[in-house]
Design an enzyme around this catalytic site. Structure first.
Site, PDB file in Angstrom:
ATOM      1  N   ASN A  10       0.830  -1.086   0.118  1.00 42.62           N
ATOM      2  CA  ASN A  10      -0.132   0.126   0.046  1.00 42.62           C
ATOM      3  C   ASN A  10       0.760   1.332  -0.128  1.00 42.62           C
ATOM      4  O   ASN A  10       1.537   1.419   1.033  1.00 42.62           O
ATOM      5  CB  ASN A  10      -1.032   0.151   1.172  1.00 42.62           C
ATOM      6  CG  ASN A  10      -1.634   1.168   1.506  1.00 42.62           C
ATOM      7  OD1 ASN A  10      -1.822   1.998   0.607  1.00 42.62           O
ATOM      8  ND2 ASN A  10      -2.451   1.544   2.371  1.00 42.62           N
ATOM      9  N   TRP A  11       0.966   1.919  -1.178  1.00 46.58           N
ATOM     10  CA  TRP A  11       1.876   3.230  -1.371  1.00 46.58           C
ATOM     11  C   TRP A  11       1.223   4.266  -0.559  1.00 46.58           C
ATOM     12  O   TRP A  11       1.617   5.447  -0.637  1.00 46.58           O
ATOM     13  CB  TRP A  11       2.474   3.137  -2.651  1.00 46.58           C
ATOM     14  CG  TRP A  11       3.250   2.267  -3.272  1.00 46.58           C
ATOM     15  CD1 TRP A  11       3.928   1.077  -2.452  1.00 46.58           C
ATOM     16  CD2 TRP A  11       3.707   2.022  -4.608  1.00 46.58           C
ATOM     17  NE1 TRP A  11       4.573   0.538  -3.133  1.00 46.58           N
ATOM     18  CE2 TRP A  11       4.572   0.954  -4.588  1.00 46.58           C
ATOM     19  CE3 TRP A  11       3.617   2.880  -5.669  1.00 46.58           C
ATOM     20  CZ2 TRP A  11       5.193   0.513  -5.486  1.00 46.58           C
ATOM     21  CZ3 TRP A  11       4.223   2.228  -6.787  1.00 46.58           C
ATOM     22  CH2 TRP A  11       4.889   1.069  -6.895  1.00 46.58           C
ATOM     23  N   LYS A  12      -0.062   4.413  -0.083  1.00 43.79           N
ATOM     24  CA  LYS A  12      -0.505   5.342   0.620  1.00 43.79           C
ATOM     25  C   LYS A  12      -0.370   6.896  -0.366  1.00 43.79           C
ATOM     26  O   LYS A  12      -0.430   6.713  -1.461  1.00 43.79           O
ATOM     27  CB  LYS A  12       0.038   5.616   1.833  1.00 43.79           C
ATOM     28  CG  LYS A  12      -0.062   4.415   2.753  1.00 43.79           C
ATOM     29  CD  LYS A  12       0.216   4.312   4.240  1.00 43.79           C
ATOM     30  CE  LYS A  12      -0.082   3.157   4.857  1.00 43.79           C
ATOM     31  NZ  LYS A  12       0.272   3.159   6.322  1.00 43.79           N
ATOM     32  N   HIS A  96      -9.334   0.997   5.175  1.00 42.94           N
ATOM     33  CA  HIS A  96      -8.156   1.236   5.829  1.00 42.94           C
ATOM     34  C   HIS A  96      -8.138   2.095   7.082  1.00 42.94           C
ATOM     35  O   HIS A  96      -9.129   3.117   6.874  1.00 42.94           O
ATOM     36  CB  HIS A  96      -7.352   1.645   4.844  1.00 42.94           C
ATOM     37  CG  HIS A  96      -5.849   1.579   5.420  1.00 42.94           C
ATOM     38  ND1 HIS A  96      -5.037   2.517   6.443  1.00 42.94           N
ATOM     39  CD2 HIS A  96      -4.684   0.622   5.156  1.00 42.94           C
ATOM     40  CE1 HIS A  96      -3.912   2.194   6.459  1.00 42.94           C
ATOM     41  NE2 HIS A  96      -3.530   1.122   5.965  1.00 42.94           N
ATOM     42  N   GLU A  98      -6.450   4.386   8.307  1.00 51.26           N
ATOM     43  CA  GLU A  98      -6.138   5.810   8.099  1.00 51.26           C
ATOM     44  C   GLU A  98      -7.442   6.587   7.571  1.00 51.26           C
ATOM     45  O   GLU A  98      -7.839   7.788   7.696  1.00 51.26           O
ATOM     46  CB  GLU A  98      -5.067   5.905   7.232  1.00 51.26           C
ATOM     47  CG  GLU A  98      -3.969   5.577   7.774  1.00 51.26           C
ATOM     48  CD  GLU A  98      -2.645   5.167   6.998  1.00 51.26           C
ATOM     49  OE1 GLU A  98      -2.584   5.151   5.854  1.00 51.26           O
ATOM     50  OE2 GLU A  98      -1.648   4.550   7.637  1.00 51.26           O
ATOM     51  N   GLU A 168      -5.010  -5.234  10.333  1.00 53.25           N
ATOM     52  CA  GLU A 168      -3.980  -4.135  10.872  1.00 53.25           C
ATOM     53  C   GLU A 168      -4.378  -3.426  12.040  1.00 53.25           C
ATOM     54  O   GLU A 168      -5.030  -2.676  12.075  1.00 53.25           O
ATOM     55  CB  GLU A 168      -4.059  -3.090   9.572  1.00 53.25           C
ATOM     56  CG  GLU A 168      -3.837  -3.946   8.181  1.00 53.25           C
ATOM     57  CD  GLU A 168      -3.259  -2.785   7.142  1.00 53.25           C
ATOM     58  OE1 GLU A 168      -2.006  -2.814   6.603  1.00 53.25           O
ATOM     59  OE2 GLU A 168      -3.936  -1.783   6.867  1.00 53.25           O
ATOM     60  N   GLY A 174       2.859   1.867  10.683  1.00 53.05           N
ATOM     61  CA  GLY A 174       3.824   2.929  10.764  1.00 53.05           C
ATOM     62  C   GLY A 174       4.617   3.152  12.102  1.00 53.05           C
ATOM     63  O   GLY A 174       5.280   4.165  12.031  1.00 53.05           O
ATOM     64  N   SER A 214       3.861  -2.563  10.176  1.00 49.23           N
ATOM     65  CA  SER A 214       5.275  -2.806  10.316  1.00 49.23           C
ATOM     66  C   SER A 214       5.867  -3.889   9.893  1.00 49.23           C
ATOM     67  O   SER A 214       6.785  -4.566  10.283  1.00 49.23           O
ATOM     68  CB  SER A 214       5.696  -2.267  11.835  1.00 49.23           C
ATOM     69  OG  SER A 214       5.329  -0.891  12.128  1.00 49.23           O
ATOM     70  N   GLY A 235       3.082  -1.397   4.202  1.00 49.32           N
ATOM     71  CA  GLY A 235       3.236   0.157   3.772  1.00 49.32           C
ATOM     72  C   GLY A 235       4.605   0.557   3.814  1.00 49.32           C
ATOM     73  O   GLY A 235       5.060   0.430   2.536  1.00 49.32           O
ATOM     74  N   GLY A 236       5.174   1.168   4.701  1.00 44.61           N
ATOM     75  CA  GLY A 236       6.685   1.749   4.335  1.00 44.61           C
ATOM     76  C   GLY A 236       7.576   0.898   3.735  1.00 44.61           C
ATOM     77  O   GLY A 236       8.399   1.302   2.682  1.00 44.61           O
TER      78      GLY A 236
HETATM   79  P1  13P Z   1       3.358   0.269   7.436  1.00 40.03           P
HETATM   80  O1  13P Z   1       3.751  -1.351   6.816  1.00 40.03           O
HETATM   81  O2  13P Z   1       4.096   1.037   7.202  1.00 40.03           O
HETATM   82  O3  13P Z   1       3.251  -0.131   9.018  1.00 40.03           O
HETATM   83  O4  13P Z   1       1.692   0.282   6.997  1.00 40.03           O
HETATM   84  C1  13P Z   1       0.835  -0.664   7.061  1.00 40.03           C
HETATM   85  C2  13P Z   1      -0.355  -0.525   6.435  1.00 40.03           C
HETATM   86  O5  13P Z   1      -1.135   0.536   6.943  1.00 40.03           O
HETATM   87  C3  13P Z   1      -0.664  -1.099   5.102  1.00 40.03           C
HETATM   88  O6  13P Z   1      -1.851  -0.872   4.864  1.00 40.03           O
END
Ligand code: 13P
Length: 252
Positions: A10-12, A96, A98, A168, A174, A214, A235-236
């Site tokens: 997920n590149w957000k 999600h 967020e 998640e 994050g 993470s 994510g990251g």
């Molecule tokens: P991180 O891997 O950066 O913790 O993010 C997870 C995430 O929200 C994937 O959708």
């Protein structure tokens, strides 16, 4: 039950179109010899058509991060499931944390979005997770059960055949904090039996349940070793193809 492992990035809100194409192209190169796991990246909506084009005839699939549940109309700033599908996406992240945290996403809108996604032929990845506070108050299962049952209540077995669930924990996103192996194992087992209670054993057995929060090359193998973990939503650590490939090839 043989569930195909699924690693999704997920590149957000990262990368311009050009940067996204560059990373996607590099990722496709690194995945050229890959049969398993299934791999998907979800770039921003602006990058999506460019990335989808760059990934044509490669093993890497494309997803979007959000949609609007209406088909069209006066909804400034929004995009529909059909538009996302036409841009080349196969998957769609829905709910999600967020979006729930910052953009007022509710179980009700999640449910409408899943309906819209299914109607357009997109495969929904329903994201759920508890906050730190909810976990401390021992409400984890209560929260997750509500998110799953309210999100999926309108649907029948057949509609959900391509559903992917992503657990998640909000406190692990994050933050560098990963849920412990035991915590993940307990929740995933619980989610599978919840799917069985709500739908059927067959659907519960077939549905892939991803872990997110993470995930990195250093912890992916242990997480993927858990019985009810069928993949990861990253994510990251998915933003750099040369790093992400170490998660994708967790088994090598
Ligand atoms: P991180 O891997 O950066 O913790 O993010 C997870 C995430 O929200 C994937 O959708």
């Amino acid at each position: 039950m043989n569930r195909r492992p699924f690693i999704a990035g997920n590149w957000k809100m990262h990368k311009t179109g050009q940067q996204a194409v560059q990373t996607a192209t590099r990722l496709a190169e690194l995945c050229s010899d890959l049969t398993d796991p299934e791999v998907m990246i979800a770039p921003t909506s602006l990058s999506l058509p460019l990335v989808a084009k760059a990934l044509e005839n490669t093993p890497v699939k494309v997803g979007a991060q959000n949609l609007h549940f209406e088909k069209q109309g006066a909804f400034t700033g929004e995009i529909s499931a059909e538009m996302i599908k036409a841009a080349g996406a196969e998957y769609i992240l829905i709910g999600h944390s967020e979006r729930r945290q910052y953009f007022g996403e509710t179980d009700e809108s999640v449910c409408k979005k899943i309906k819209a996604a299914l109607e357009a032929g997109l495969k929904p990845v329903l994201c759920i997770g508890e906050t730190q506070e909810q976990r401390e108050e021992k409400n984890t299962y209560l929260v997750l059960d509500k998110q799953v049952s309210n999100g999926l209540k309108r649907f029948g077995l057949e509609e959900l055949s391509d559903l992917v669930l992503a657990y998640e924990p909000v406190w692990a996103i994050g933050t560098g904090l990963t849920a412990s192996i035991e915590q993940v194992a307990q929740v995933h087992k619980h989610l599978r039996s919840l799917l069985e209670d709500l739908f059927s054993k067959d659907l519960a057995d077939r549905t892939r349940i991803l872990y997110g929060g993470s995930v990195k090359p250093e912890n992916v193998k242990d997480l993927m070793g858990i019985e009810d973990v069928d993949g990861a939503l990253v994510g990251g650590a998915s933003l750099d193809a040369d790093n992400f490939i170490n998660i994708i090839k967790y088994n090598e």
